[in-house]
Design an enzyme around this catalytic site. Sequence first.
Site, PDB file in Angstrom:
ATOM      1  N   ARG A  36       4.408  -4.338   4.666  1.00  0.00           N
ATOM      2  CA  ARG A  36       5.164  -3.147   5.041  1.00  0.00           C
ATOM      3  C   ARG A  36       6.482  -3.435   5.770  1.00  0.00           C
ATOM      4  O   ARG A  36       6.669  -3.046   6.925  1.00  0.00           O
ATOM      5  CB  ARG A  36       4.282  -2.192   5.866  1.00  0.00           C
ATOM      6  CG  ARG A  36       3.026  -1.823   5.123  1.00  0.00           C
ATOM      7  CD  ARG A  36       2.178  -0.855   5.892  1.00  0.00           C
ATOM      8  NE  ARG A  36       2.689   0.504   5.880  1.00  0.00           N
ATOM      9  CZ  ARG A  36       2.140   1.513   6.550  1.00  0.00           C
ATOM     10  NH1 ARG A  36       1.083   1.302   7.301  1.00  0.00           N
ATOM     11  NH2 ARG A  36       2.651   2.715   6.489  1.00  0.00           N
TER      12      ARG A  36
ATOM     13  N   ASP B 120      -3.033   7.208  -0.155  1.00  0.00           N
ATOM     14  CA  ASP B 120      -3.817   7.639   1.005  1.00  0.00           C
ATOM     15  C   ASP B 120      -5.140   8.303   0.611  1.00  0.00           C
ATOM     16  O   ASP B 120      -5.934   8.668   1.484  1.00  0.00           O
ATOM     17  CB  ASP B 120      -2.999   8.603   1.885  1.00  0.00           C
ATOM     18  CG  ASP B 120      -1.867   7.878   2.611  1.00  0.00           C
ATOM     19  OD1 ASP B 120      -1.887   6.643   2.658  1.00  0.00           O
ATOM     20  OD2 ASP B 120      -0.964   8.571   3.125  1.00  0.00           O
TER      21      ASP B 120
ATOM     22  N   CYS C 240       0.416  -4.928   8.676  1.00  0.00           N
ATOM     23  CA  CYS C 240      -0.747  -4.208   9.182  1.00  0.00           C
ATOM     24  C   CYS C 240      -1.899  -4.381   8.217  1.00  0.00           C
ATOM     25  O   CYS C 240      -1.790  -5.115   7.236  1.00  0.00           O
ATOM     26  CB  CYS C 240      -0.421  -2.738   9.427  1.00  0.00           C
ATOM     27  SG  CYS C 240      -0.353  -1.798   7.933  1.00  0.00           S
TER      28      CYS C 240
ATOM     29  N   LYS D  58      -0.335  15.143   9.627  1.00  0.00           N
ATOM     30  CA  LYS D  58       0.152  14.063  10.502  1.00  0.00           C
ATOM     31  C   LYS D  58       1.484  13.509   9.996  1.00  0.00           C
ATOM     32  O   LYS D  58       2.432  13.355  10.768  1.00  0.00           O
ATOM     33  CB  LYS D  58      -0.896  12.937  10.535  1.00  0.00           C
ATOM     34  CG  LYS D  58      -0.372  11.613  11.055  1.00  0.00           C
ATOM     35  CD  LYS D  58      -1.435  10.529  11.072  1.00  0.00           C
ATOM     36  CE  LYS D  58      -1.618   9.743   9.814  1.00  0.00           C
ATOM     37  NZ  LYS D  58      -0.600   8.712   9.521  1.00  0.00           N
ATOM     38  N   ASN D  59       1.531  13.211   8.689  1.00  0.00           N
ATOM     39  CA  ASN D  59       2.726  12.536   8.177  1.00  0.00           C
ATOM     40  C   ASN D  59       3.927  13.466   7.990  1.00  0.00           C
ATOM     41  O   ASN D  59       5.023  13.026   7.657  1.00  0.00           O
ATOM     42  CB  ASN D  59       2.407  11.787   6.877  1.00  0.00           C
ATOM     43  CG  ASN D  59       1.517  10.579   7.155  1.00  0.00           C
ATOM     44  OD1 ASN D  59       1.325  10.183   8.305  1.00  0.00           O
ATOM     45  ND2 ASN D  59       0.968   9.998   6.093  1.00  0.00           N
TER      46      ASN D  59
ATOM     47  N   ARG E 203      -6.775   8.444  14.721  1.00  0.00           N
ATOM     48  CA  ARG E 203      -5.323   8.409  14.537  1.00  0.00           C
ATOM     49  C   ARG E 203      -4.886   9.523  13.587  1.00  0.00           C
ATOM     50  O   ARG E 203      -3.753   9.999  13.681  1.00  0.00           O
ATOM     51  CB  ARG E 203      -4.895   7.073  13.929  1.00  0.00           C
ATOM     52  CG  ARG E 203      -5.003   5.914  14.876  1.00  0.00           C
ATOM     53  CD  ARG E 203      -4.324   4.716  14.278  1.00  0.00           C
ATOM     54  NE  ARG E 203      -3.087   5.120  13.646  1.00  0.00           N
ATOM     55  CZ  ARG E 203      -2.570   4.548  12.573  1.00  0.00           C
ATOM     56  NH1 ARG E 203      -3.155   3.533  12.010  1.00  0.00           N
ATOM     57  NH2 ARG E 203      -1.440   4.980  12.051  1.00  0.00           N
TER      58      ARG E 203
HETATM   59  N1  EPU Z   1       8.643  -0.910   1.424  1.00  0.00           N
HETATM   60  C1  EPU Z   1       9.501  -1.962   1.412  1.00  0.00           C
HETATM   61  N2  EPU Z   1      10.601  -1.919   2.242  1.00  0.00           N
HETATM   62  C2  EPU Z   1      10.854  -0.861   3.046  1.00  0.00           C
HETATM   63  C3  EPU Z   1       9.970   0.235   3.043  1.00  0.00           C
HETATM   64  C4  EPU Z   1       8.858   0.184   2.219  1.00  0.00           C
HETATM   65  O1  EPU Z   1       9.309  -2.944   0.687  1.00  0.00           O
HETATM   66  O2  EPU Z   1      11.856  -0.881   3.761  1.00  0.00           O
HETATM   67  C5  EPU Z   1       7.447  -0.909   0.549  1.00  0.00           C
HETATM   68  C6  EPU Z   1       6.129  -0.906   1.328  1.00  0.00           C
HETATM   69  O3  EPU Z   1       5.755  -2.195   1.758  1.00  0.00           O
HETATM   70  C7  EPU Z   1       5.171  -0.299   0.332  1.00  0.00           C
HETATM   71  C8  EPU Z   1       6.072   0.712  -0.423  1.00  0.00           C
HETATM   72  O4  EPU Z   1       7.410   0.302  -0.176  1.00  0.00           O
HETATM   73  O5  EPU Z   1       4.736  -1.274  -0.555  1.00  0.00           O
HETATM   74  C9  EPU Z   1       5.923   2.157  -0.009  1.00  0.00           C
HETATM   75  O6  EPU Z   1       5.918   2.246   1.398  1.00  0.00           O
HETATM   76  P1  EPU Z   1       6.493   3.491   2.194  1.00  0.00           P
HETATM   77  O7  EPU Z   1       7.696   3.061   2.932  1.00  0.00           O
HETATM   78  O8  EPU Z   1       6.620   4.652   1.287  1.00  0.00           O
HETATM   79  O9  EPU Z   1       5.325   3.743   3.244  1.00  0.00           O
HETATM   80  P2  EPU Z   1       5.516   4.279   4.715  1.00  0.00           P
HETATM   81  O10 EPU Z   1       6.682   5.179   4.762  1.00  0.00           O
HETATM   82  O11 EPU Z   1       5.478   3.137   5.662  1.00  0.00           O
HETATM   83  C10 EPU Z   1       4.101   6.459   4.472  1.00  0.00           C
HETATM   84  C11 EPU Z   1       2.888   7.050   5.144  1.00  0.00           C
HETATM   85  C12 EPU Z   1       1.654   6.239   4.760  1.00  0.00           C
HETATM   86  C13 EPU Z   1       1.519   6.298   3.233  1.00  0.00           C
HETATM   87  C14 EPU Z   1       2.804   5.782   2.560  1.00  0.00           C
HETATM   88  C15 EPU Z   1       2.796   5.890   1.057  1.00  0.00           C
HETATM   89  C16 EPU Z   1       3.788   8.023   7.155  1.00  0.00           C
HETATM   90  C17 EPU Z   1       3.919   7.995   8.630  1.00  0.00           C
HETATM   91  N3  EPU Z   1       3.088   7.038   6.586  1.00  0.00           N
HETATM   92  O12 EPU Z   1       4.196   5.115   4.939  1.00  0.00           O
HETATM   93  O13 EPU Z   1       0.546   6.872   5.359  1.00  0.00           O
HETATM   94  O14 EPU Z   1       0.428   5.518   2.818  1.00  0.00           O
HETATM   95  O15 EPU Z   1       3.936   6.510   3.056  1.00  0.00           O
HETATM   96  O16 EPU Z   1       2.594   7.195   0.651  1.00  0.00           O
HETATM   97  O17 EPU Z   1       4.303   8.932   6.511  1.00  0.00           O
HETATM   98  C18 EPU Z   1      -1.634   7.001   6.233  1.00  0.00           C
HETATM   99  O18 EPU Z   1      -1.388   8.159   6.599  1.00  0.00           O
HETATM  100  O19 EPU Z   1      -2.809   6.529   6.240  1.00  0.00           O
HETATM  101  C19 EPU Z   1      -0.554   6.144   5.767  1.00  0.00           C
HETATM  102  C20 EPU Z   1      -0.648   4.816   5.714  1.00  0.00           C
END
Ligand code: EPU
Length: 416
Positions: free
Chosen positions: A121, A304, A116, A22-23, A396
């Site tokens: 996030r 995850d 969320c 998915k990701n 999802r």
């Molecule tokens: N963060 C910030 N600012 C930003 C972006 C992130 O402070 O602009 C923080 C977040 O709040 C968090 C950390 O950085 O504390 C890491 O977040 P990241 O941005 O890496 O998460 P994401 O990109 O929103 C993806 C996956 C998630 C997975 C995380 C971590 C996708 C679509 N989603 O989320 O997947 O948990 O990386 O590996 O790729 C899931 O599949 O269940 C899921 C939640």
Amino acid sequence: MDKIEIEGGTKLKGEVKISGAKNAALPLMAASILSSGENYIHNLPQLRDISTMGKLLAHIGMGYHQENGEVLLNSNNISSIEAPYDFVKTMRASVLVLGPLLARQGEAKVSLPGGCAIGARPINLHTAGFEKMGAEIDLSGGYIHAKAKKLKGAVIYCDIPTVTGTENIMMAATLAEGETIIENAACEPEIVDLANALISMGADIEGAGTSIIKIKGVNSLNPLNYRIIPDRIAAGTFMAAAAITGGEVRINDCRPEHLEAVISKLKGTGTEITQETDSLFIKGSERLLSQDIKTMPHPGFPTDMQAQFMALMTVANGTSLITENIFENRFMHVAELKRMGADITVEGSTSTVRGIKRLTGAPVMATDLRASASLIIAGLAAKGKTVIDRVYHLDRGYERIEEKLELIGAKIRRVK
Ligand code: EPU
């Protein structure tokens, strides 16, 4: 609303095939915005998040057709630059269209995702990256409005290695003028897969999979024709399910090299694991041993898989400390596991799990995607019946999980 019923206590036995990730699929679908023509993505899982992304791309004017694990996205015509609230509120990953739209159309308007179930996030690192590339960012009315006639290459340091942030900036940079360097980039396998896909479209990218990614902008990109990687978290979830039931399961069509941290920790529980190039054989032990885990960005233990591993630890011999370092609120499953008899206390970002002999089935509620998976794993090992409510979270991100588990012996069914 659908529920899942599980009668626990059967050892899983047999073979299971892992679907596409998915990701990895979501950023790839967004990447098709960068080209002009017919994009094909293969090995696409049938999931609610995938159809949400498809509908969003159709909303901005792209042709979208999904059939039998393949998707055709026609990017000849982009008629809108807006990702409205209705899409973003059902799926945060909608924000992945921001970078590609900005790069191709010079403008993007995306509803600001709220917090969320697992944390606040924010997406400040995505927008800070675009600003460094010369975009004007306006945050008003709940929307991020980004504009840039032509993005310019820049050196972008990310305070935190953000997965979708790195993906968004990398996609935008492929069509920028000059070189972009992302420092402290996320290193997840999904980043490498996206980079490989973009390179196959004609992008110039080096270093994906390390913390420094260099992207030299090109004038245009060709349409995609790409097969996505298998879902490492789905594979890890089946590994945990096999281990908790003391079963013997072969997991086919997976990439063991994406699962090193999970394999290492599971081996520590006494589970036997045999690795082949694209499969894993899991043989559960009679009683699991406790293991501590700390979630970390890749190649550390994935957040995850934290909830699923915690389910295992509820019945391990000993006490396990589980520390969540990525998201500030990712222990929603604890209260539900406790309803099944688990002995867990949470203090700050660490849960102390004291293993008990056996969980007991109970009615429980799924709170997010991975929490749902942990309740399934717990239910498979529990005495009696577990009924999981709100399984739309599960839909999802897991393709036909109950059918796949039933095929390897689980007593599980979906109740409409
Ligand atoms: N963060 C910030 N600012 C930003 C972006 C992130 O402070 O602009 C923080 C977040 O709040 C968090 C950390 O950085 O504390 C890491 O977040 P990241 O941005 O890496 O998460 P994401 O990109 O929103 C993806 C996956 C998630 C997975 C995380 C971590 C996708 C679509 N989603 O989320 O997947 O948990 O990386 O590996 O790729 C899931 O599949 O269940 C899921 C939640």
